[in-house]
Design an enzyme around this catalytic site. Structure first.
Site, PDB file in Angstrom:
ATOM      1  N   GLU A  49     -37.852  19.629 108.115  1.00 53.22           N
ATOM      2  CA  GLU A  49     -37.804  18.428 107.269  1.00 53.22           C
ATOM      3  C   GLU A  49     -39.052  17.600 107.519  1.00 53.22           C
ATOM      4  OE1 GLU A  49     -34.429  15.784 107.148  1.00 53.22           O
ATOM      5  OE2 GLU A  49     -33.054  17.444 107.531  1.00 53.22           O
ATOM      6  N   GLU A 107     -30.036  17.778 113.011  1.00 46.95           N
ATOM      7  CA  GLU A 107     -30.333  16.562 113.796  1.00 46.95           C
ATOM      8  C   GLU A 107     -29.181  16.227 114.739  1.00 46.95           C
ATOM      9  OE1 GLU A 107     -31.324  13.572 110.855  1.00 46.95           O
ATOM     10  OE2 GLU A 107     -33.386  14.250 110.787  1.00 46.95           O
TER      11      GLU A 107
HETATM   12  C1  BG6 Z   1     -32.856  13.403 107.818  1.00 46.14           C
HETATM   13  C2  BG6 Z   1     -31.605  14.088 107.350  1.00 46.14           C
HETATM   14  O1  BG6 Z   1     -32.555  12.470 108.807  1.00 46.14           O
HETATM   15  O2  BG6 Z   1     -33.565  12.626 106.937  1.00 46.14           O
HETATM   16  C3  BG6 Z   1     -31.493  14.274 105.863  1.00 46.14           C
HETATM   17  O3  BG6 Z   1     -31.404  15.324 107.993  1.00 46.14           O
HETATM   18  C4  BG6 Z   1     -32.033  13.050 105.163  1.00 46.14           C
HETATM   19  O4  BG6 Z   1     -30.156  14.545 105.552  1.00 46.14           O
HETATM   20  C5  BG6 Z   1     -33.493  12.858 105.548  1.00 46.14           C
HETATM   21  O5  BG6 Z   1     -31.849  13.019 103.793  1.00 46.14           O
HETATM   22  C6  BG6 Z   1     -34.172  11.698 104.859  1.00 46.14           C
HETATM   23  O6  BG6 Z   1     -33.416  10.532 105.041  1.00 46.14           O
HETATM   24  P1  BG6 Z   1     -32.985   9.608 103.835  1.00 46.14           P
HETATM   25  O7  BG6 Z   1     -32.108   8.597 104.415  1.00 46.14           O
HETATM   26  O8  BG6 Z   1     -34.250   9.054 103.274  1.00 46.14           O
HETATM   27  O9  BG6 Z   1     -32.282  10.493 102.866  1.00 46.14           O
END
Ligand code: BG6
Length: 485
Positions: free
Chosen positions: A384, A192
């Site tokens: 993701e 990201e």
């Molecule tokens: C993304 C990141 O923005 O979202 C991850 O690359 C992150 O590292 C994921 O864990 C989910 O976000 P969060 O804050 O719910 O863990």
């Protein structure tokens, strides 16, 4: 090429995605140095001033290092993958993973970021992890930098604000490419990369109170990351023939709140500001629309001779991104604001939201995949996606996470539609296949996993792993190559 009639191609890469700092723990084991993530303390929700706790000041770093600031730092503990990777990988294999996305924690390899020699114990750990994955036929997908800038680089250079860090990064990249040339084919340069504009400390170890001009520093640091990313791509192609380098964006497909041209124009601007990062990586040049933004914000990028050529010559092989939500923008100051991991916008009345206020939009994923593929004509990889939710453990130990299954089912169905639309999608790694520490809040109770980890927000628990209902569901999805949802 995909067969448009069939949906998911035969060799589609199904799996899960993680980051070292949220997973491994063992933050000071075997010679590892401190990284930016190790500075992030847990703040209970009631005491937080906003929805996240990841932006750190130079004063706070000093207080932490001197011991004056006392807190829990959950990303130092992770969920102990460092010692339990065999058990965890066996569970991924049981689900049928074809790929596992993980990051190498830069500070395990170069504890201060610019050490004369790499740390052999750190290199060995990832050798063991990759060997274990290959034992089950699981392909590693490795992120070089997932919010883990060695703290030494922050202290010495203010992180990516300094051009010096490009050489530290390319040395690190070259070291791991050479070491793992027979073990890792798929790589990502920065997780990201747009995080820099939202939290410079998280995105690049940049402490913003040390910068004279915030926006100037952010965009200059990004320029350094773009050049570093292109140089790493060049090195990868030289060292590992047939390897694939990807860039990675937190993609925020943005909608106009109404058909008022003011909203539509603002929306166009929002999308450009988000796509700027992948434009540079995939097209190999700064997009024209940024000239005006830079001029109007008094940003003057310092480029060295040759930088533009480096960007042009070494574009990425595929475009990867996270997808959790869409954004709706309105030119009017009215309207209820929506929450997101770090992004704002107004509430979209057509969408439901997660318990953390992230607006759930499966169709948005199809829209986004089409936009991205039309724009770049390069293979896409969803690295993701997932639902952060509270899970309840029943008396018999079972966890009925039908909400997670619903979320994933709807998103995967839209991926299939996008493939039928002609999009070349090569893989899907859902976020946090095993529960891990939240990036934005450092909570454990915000869970994404198919595998439950017995650990709570205060750090109590056995760390034992158990299978949720979604574990069995995802196993079927993979076994049927997405036919059975
Ligand atoms: C993304 C990141 O923005 O979202 C991850 O690359 C992150 O590292 C994921 O864990 C989910 O976000 P969060 O804050 O719910 O863990």
């Amino acid at each position: 090429m995909t067969d448009a009639k069939k949906g998911f191609p035969e060799n589609f890469l199904w799996g899960g995605a993680t980051a070292a700092n949220q997973l491994e723990g063992a933050f000071d084991a075997d010679g590892k140095g401190l990284s930016s993530a190790d500075m992030v303390a847990y703040v209970p929700k009631a005491e937080r001033s906003n929805d996240h706790t990841i932006e750190i000041t130079s004063g706070r770093i000093e207080q932490i290092l001197s011991g004056e600031f006392k807190a829990r730092f959950p990303k130092r503990e992770g969920v102990d993958f460092y010692h339990r990777y065999k058990e965890d990988i066996a569970l991924f294999a049981e689900m049928g993973f074809k790929v596992f996305r993980l990051s190498i924690n830069w500070a395990r390899i170069f504890p201060n970021g610019d050490d004369a020699e790499p740390n052999e114990a750190g290199l060995k750990f990832y050798d063991n992890v990759f060997d274990e994955l290959h034992k089950y036929g699981i392909e590693p997908l490795v992120t070089l930098a997932h919010y883990e800038t060695p703290l030494g680089l922050t202290q010495k250079y203010n992180g990516w604000a300094s051009r010096e860090v490009i050489a530290c990064y390319t040395r690190y990249a070259e070291t791991v490419f050479r070491r793992y040339q027979d073990k890792v084919k798929y790589w990502i340069t920065f997780n990201e990369i747009n995080m820099m504009t939202l939290s410079p400390f998280t995105g690049g170890g940049v402490v913003i109170d040390r910068a004279e001009n915030k926006l100037q520093t952010i965009y200059q640091a990004l320029h350094h990351q773009f050049v570093a990313s292109a140089l790493a791509t060049k090195l990868l192609h030289e060292i590992i023939p047939g390897s694939q380098m990807g860039c990675m964006l937190a993609r925020m497909e943005s909608y106009a709140n109404t058909c008022n041209p003011e909203d539509v124009r603002l929306n166009q601007h929002e999308n450009q500001m988000n796509l700027y990062f992948t434009d540079v990586h995939a097209r190999g040049e700064y997009p024209k629309y940024m000239d005006r933004y830079f001029a109007e914000n008094n940003i003057v990028l310092h480029k060295e001779p040759g930088d533009d050529e480096i960007l042009k010559l070494h574009t990425v092989d595929y475009v990867a991104f996270s997808y959790y939500m869409t954004l709706t923008v309105s030119a009017s100051p009215e309207g209820e604001r929506a929450q997101g991991n770090l992004f704002g916008g107004v509430k979209n009345p057509y969408l439901k939201a997660s318990e953390w206020g992230w607006q759930i939009d499966p169709v948005g994923l199809r829209i986004m995949l089409n936009t991205m593929y039309d724009r770049y004509r390069k293979p896409l990889f969803i690295v993701e996606n997932g639902l952060g939710a509270y899970d309840k453990v029943e008396a018999d130990g079972s966890i009925h996470d039908s909400y997670r299954i619903d979320y994933l089912r709807q998103h995967i169905a839209q991926m299939k539609e996008a493939i039928l639309d002609g999009v070349e999608l090569i893989g899907y790694t859902s976020w946090g296949p095993i529960d891990l520490v939240s990036m934005s809040t450092s909570e454990m109770s915000k869970r994404y996993g198919f595998i439950y980890v017995d650990l709570d927000d205060d750090g109590n628990g056995t760390l034992n792993r158990s299978k949720k209902d979604s574990f069995h569901w995802y196993k079927k999805v993979i076994a049927s190559n997405g036919a059975e949802l």
